[in-house]
Write an enzyme that holds these catalytic residues in place. Sequence first.
Site, PDB file in Angstrom:
ATOM      1  N   ASP A   4      -9.731  -5.521  -4.644  1.00 32.68           N
ATOM      2  CA  ASP A   4      -8.824  -4.443  -4.019  1.00 32.68           C
ATOM      3  C   ASP A   4      -9.581  -3.166  -4.223  1.00 32.68           C
ATOM      4  O   ASP A   4      -9.621  -2.430  -5.418  1.00 32.68           O
ATOM      5  CB  ASP A   4      -7.571  -4.415  -4.284  1.00 32.68           C
ATOM      6  N   HIS A  63      -7.383  -5.621  -0.306  1.00 33.05           N
ATOM      7  CA  HIS A  63      -6.173  -5.120  -0.101  1.00 33.05           C
ATOM      8  C   HIS A  63      -5.435  -5.709   1.340  1.00 33.05           C
ATOM      9  O   HIS A  63      -4.418  -5.786   1.359  1.00 33.05           O
ATOM     10  CB  HIS A  63      -6.595  -3.516   0.402  1.00 33.05           C
ATOM     11  N   SER A 103       0.864  -1.178   0.140  1.00 33.30           N
ATOM     12  CA  SER A 103      -0.119  -0.161   0.067  1.00 33.30           C
ATOM     13  C   SER A 103       0.768   1.429  -0.041  1.00 33.30           C
ATOM     14  O   SER A 103       1.621   1.505  -0.982  1.00 33.30           O
ATOM     15  CB  SER A 103      -1.092   0.108   1.172  1.00 33.30           C
TER      16      SER A 103
END
Length: 479
Positions: free
Chosen positions: A421, A454, A251
């Site tokens: 995601d 995610h 991320s």
Amino acid sequence: MKLGVGPGDHLPLLSLGKKEPIFSLSVESSRNRPKFSRFRSHTDIIAINAVLFCVSLIILSVTPEEIMGVCKFLGFLWVVVMLSIQPYPAFGSSRLTSDVGAVMNPPPLGICASAVTKYGYKCQEIDVTTEDGYILSIQRIPEGRGGGGGGGGRRKRQPVLLQHGVLVDGMTWLLNSPEQSLALILADHGYDVWIANTRGTSFSRRHVSLDPDKPEFWNWTWDEIAARDLPAVIAYIFQQTSQKIHYVGHSLGTLIALASFSEGKQIDKVKSAALLSPIAYLSHMTTALGVVAAKVFVGEITIVFGLAEFYPKGEEVSRFLKGLCADPKVDCYDLMSAITGKNCCLNGSTVDAFLRSEPQSTSTKNMVHLAQTVRDGILAKYDYGNPVFNLEHYGVPRPPIYNISNIPKDFPLFMSYGGQDALSDPKDVATLLDDLKWHDEGKLSVQYIKDYAHADFIMGVTAKDVIYDKIISFFTRNQ
């Protein structure tokens, strides 16, 4: 040249999609800021001014769509202010303190003691000080369980740095069992594992002179994480091991690496990089909570409330999130999915462990910067909202852009992204990959996982077989 936001600086509050803001917010020192109990006592004045402002837009011939957008925002802001049942103290940190100033929710045991040594691994707690004085906690797992994991004899173990994302810390690499957590898997495969914790997280709330309970401590964005934190940690590892490192980011950990590599920094000390849920462009982000937050300028609202620290578990941010959750498109009953998308492969105990240590603090200014990335569709340095202020900080009227295509074409990259995601959307990843289309053949490896969202990349119980084994193979090819 002054960096960051401090007393006397200005932040864009409303831009109506234009390059310059219609008006901006002057950030004052917390010592001069009035308590919000006083602010709330004048809610009638706030409402009247909001109406007058909307009328002024009509006089200025602003389009009906823009007027509606601004007035909705002002109405939302007024509602959030009205949600403030208790008066707000004037402070920089949102953490609760006692009358004598002691933090009422102190951090738990260090990461080594709470998540590593109990499984039989060696682990070292290390402090690294950045160029601008932040004291960062990093952990080193030098070998596998019981001293195993290959790399025996005189052969040096290859160092690997793990860099977490926003609103979390290094614990996210250690939430599953040793057989399922990337940090311990790498140690058992003979790697010298280092775990970073960026400024502002529980174990990196320190500075050589600044107090984390004061606004000045929180005067930074991911620009500074890329320019100060990352170089300090990589330089320390290089100094200790005399080896180039392999890098793993998730991320925001991918964003700061891409930004740094695009400026030609750290490349000389990094052997390769594996980027999980890569974040560079956020125009197609589908997380409902994130979209709503960005549309109402999440950072600017919390700055209005005087919060330099964005602490998700604090009362002030909780009230703000309550306002966001009132939006019918946001399902805050399942907050994890509202933020990350529908994760396929998390178990209940891992999520419980996650919620015991996360989410972590970041700076409100950092949240503003991320919101700018969502709204503007480009990867650029922090926008101070006005050409004059940008000139003061950068020497140019617009924030400089990070050009991803400048990353050396022979630098080995591994990217893994998921079809579910909501933060690292496949369309945005496609834009990132287009920036890298001239990368040398064989130097860019891409993995698409249809069912992954995610959080699956760092907490998924199937991640070892699906992703981590491939990362190890990638590292092996690029020794």
